[in-house]
Scaffold this active site. Structure first.
Site, PDB file in Angstrom:
ATOM      1  N   SER A  94       8.099  -1.529  -1.195  1.00 33.28           N
ATOM      2  CA  SER A  94       7.453  -0.399  -0.531  1.00 33.28           C
ATOM      3  C   SER A  94       5.981  -0.675  -0.245  1.00 33.28           C
ATOM      4  CB  SER A  94       7.641   0.858  -1.380  1.00 33.28           C
ATOM      5  OG  SER A  94       7.155   2.005  -0.718  1.00 33.28           O
ATOM      6  N   ASP A 237       4.021   2.236   5.454  1.00 33.93           N
ATOM      7  CA  ASP A 237       3.994   1.285   4.353  1.00 33.93           C
ATOM      8  C   ASP A 237       5.015   0.187   4.633  1.00 33.93           C
ATOM      9  OD1 ASP A 237       6.103   3.045   4.119  1.00 33.93           O
ATOM     10  OD2 ASP A 237       6.142   2.983   1.938  1.00 33.93           O
ATOM     11  N   ASP A 239       8.162  -0.492   3.778  1.00 37.97           N
ATOM     12  CA  ASP A 239       9.540  -0.192   4.147  1.00 37.97           C
ATOM     13  C   ASP A 239       9.637   1.021   5.064  1.00 37.97           C
ATOM     14  OD1 ASP A 239       8.889   1.628   2.135  1.00 37.97           O
ATOM     15  OD2 ASP A 239      10.919   1.708   1.345  1.00 37.97           O
ATOM     16  N   ASP A 241       8.895   4.241   4.899  1.00 43.90           N
ATOM     17  CA  ASP A 241       9.361   5.573   4.507  1.00 43.90           C
ATOM     18  C   ASP A 241       8.207   6.559   4.358  1.00 43.90           C
ATOM     19  OD1 ASP A 241       8.273   4.733   2.104  1.00 43.90           O
ATOM     20  OD2 ASP A 241      10.007   5.259   0.879  1.00 43.90           O
TER      21      ASP A 241
END
Length: 454
Positions: A94, A237, A239, A241
């Site tokens: 992440s 970020d 990933d 999300d």
């Protein structure tokens, strides 16, 4: 839990997080899931393929066929899992630095696993109890190329595409070299926006900036907004999300302010929203203004997801929820944090007025953060005992689900130990600077007075 935190498990690649460990996680997950097929995806990190291969081997060894999605934003993976009815493993750290990687587990309903399910998998890892199959029963692997495109298409059909397109917006986008670089630029262009990018190439070394979308890492985006005369800036970020915003002047918008603005637009009287215990006073005030109920949980997306599901079972409506780090849920769409979708919901507001005006009601708040370092477990216990006594005698509404949060109506203070560092953190927030500082100082004095003299 010993291995899993509130958002999976993470560590420095090939040191704290090894291929052998990821293999065991996948074997345990496949053993608990008892399914014929599962998905594996990753973000752009240089060690992503290494750990994806380990995870694929682990699943195959317990007889599970593997769908390899490649580099895919986490919300695109959860969509795939829900539509296909298969669980998934996401290899991502992440927002953590490039040397980190991690494992996130998703159920066949497209939702990150709740604590109870993670604990079952953890038990199998620790006991090394795996349903390993014979040589002629191992799982097979196939490549899936459509997950990203299908994800974009579904979002296009869900948000108010006509409203956004009619506004003729120019969007400055910073995917931060992460998985969102493969989806967000196309998505916003197909919404009818003109898109200019920085750090837009997928690169696991993250050469332009660190993956976490915080103000100190996003200077390039602010400059791009100003140089391109953009209407808004959006950052993700690793990933994708999360979404963090810049206003039309290139000014950074705090995640707590954008969460409040999105909540004010999405909540109605009688609704419920869910946030972590360190939630801003901004959201407290929004709920009071619209007549919505605010439910607090321990910090971490898994805890929010669990509470939202519980509220659904009780018949409550939860149109929006989230944390002030850019991770916002729109549960009626999907129970996942989705950076591109969050950005589109903000664009629906920007189509009506500039970002600076959207967040103007939520900017006049003052935050204080204090870190108290401890050297021994005895010092930690002394400070936490002092925090408990401090909470008991305070003239405030206490919440002890994750530390000690004291709500004063117009301000709050929170004391909780850090989950990763030898620190006790004190948070305080109010509309007046002096009030926030005074609350933080009172808490600090109470805790340090309990420490033995050096």
């Amino acid at each position: 839990m010993k291995l899993f935190g509130s958002s999976g498990t993470r560590g420095v690649a090939n040191e704290q997080l090894t291929p052998e460990f990821v293999l065991r996680v996948a074997k345990a997950a496949g053993t608990v899931w008892k399914v014929d097929r599962a998905a594996i995806a990753r973000d752009t990190r240089t060690t992503g393929e290494l750990f994806s291969n380990a995870a694929a081997s682990g699943l195959a060894s317990v007889g599970v066929d593997v769908d390899r999605l490649g580099v895919t934003p986490t919300p695109a993976v959860t969509r795939y899992c829900e539509v296909e009815g298969v669980p998934g493993i996401v290899i991502t750290a992440s927002h953590n630095p490039p040397e980190y990687n991690g494992v996130k587990l998703v159920g066949p309903d497209g939702v990150e696993l709740v604590v109870e399910r993670l604990e079952r998998i953890e038990d199998h890892i620790l006991a090394e109890e795996f349903d390993t199959v014979a040589w002629d029963e191992v799982g097979e692997t196939r490549r899936v190329e459509s997950a990203n495109r299908d994800y974009v298409d579904e979002m296009l059909a869900t948000v108010d595409r006509e409203k956004i397109a009619a506004a003729g917006l120019r969007v400055a986008l910073d995917p931060g070299h992460g998985a969102g670089a493969l989806t967000s630029p196309d998505f916003y262009r197909e919404l009818g926006c003109e898109v200019v990018t920085v750090n837009g190439q997928a690169d696991g070394h993250f050469p332009g900036r660190k993956p976490e979308p915080v103000e100190k890492n996003l200077g390039d985006l602010g400059r791009l907004v100003r140089a391109a005369d953009a209407d808004v800036g959006i950052a993700h970020d690793g990933d994708a999300d999360r979404a963090i915003f810049f206003d039309e002047r290139g000014g950074y918008i705090e995640g707590d302010a954008s969460l409040a603005a999105l909540s004010a637009a999405g909540l109605s009287k009688g609704d419920t929203t869910v946030a972590a215990v360190n939630v801003s006073q901004r959201l407290v005030d929004v709920c009071n203004d619209v007549g919505a109920t605010l439910e607090l949980t321990p910090i971490g997306s898994t805890n929010l997801i669990t509470r939202i599901r519980e509220l659904w079972a009780e018949g409550e409506t939860v149109p929006v929820a989230g944390e002030g780090n850019g991770g916002v849920f729109f549960p009626d769409y999907r129970l996942v944090r989705d950076g591109a979708f969050i950005g589109a919901k903000f664009l629906e507001l920007v189509a009506e007025k500039p970002p600076s005006e959207i967040v103007a009601p939520y900017t006049d708040y003052h935050n204080v953060r204090v870190n108290l370092v401890y050297d021994t477990e005895a010092e930690l216990n002394a400070m936490l005992a002092a925090a408990e006594k401090y909470a008991e005698r305070a003239d405030a509404d206490p919440n002890i689900i994750d530390g000690y949060r004291l709500d004063y109506g117009d301000a709050w203070v929170l004391v909780r130990p850090s989950g990763t560092e030898p620190k006790v953190r004190i948070y305080a927030e109010a509309r007046e600077t002096n009030r926030a500082e005074a609350l933080a100082e009172d808490a600090r004095s109470a805790l340090t007075a309990a420490l033995p003299d050096p």
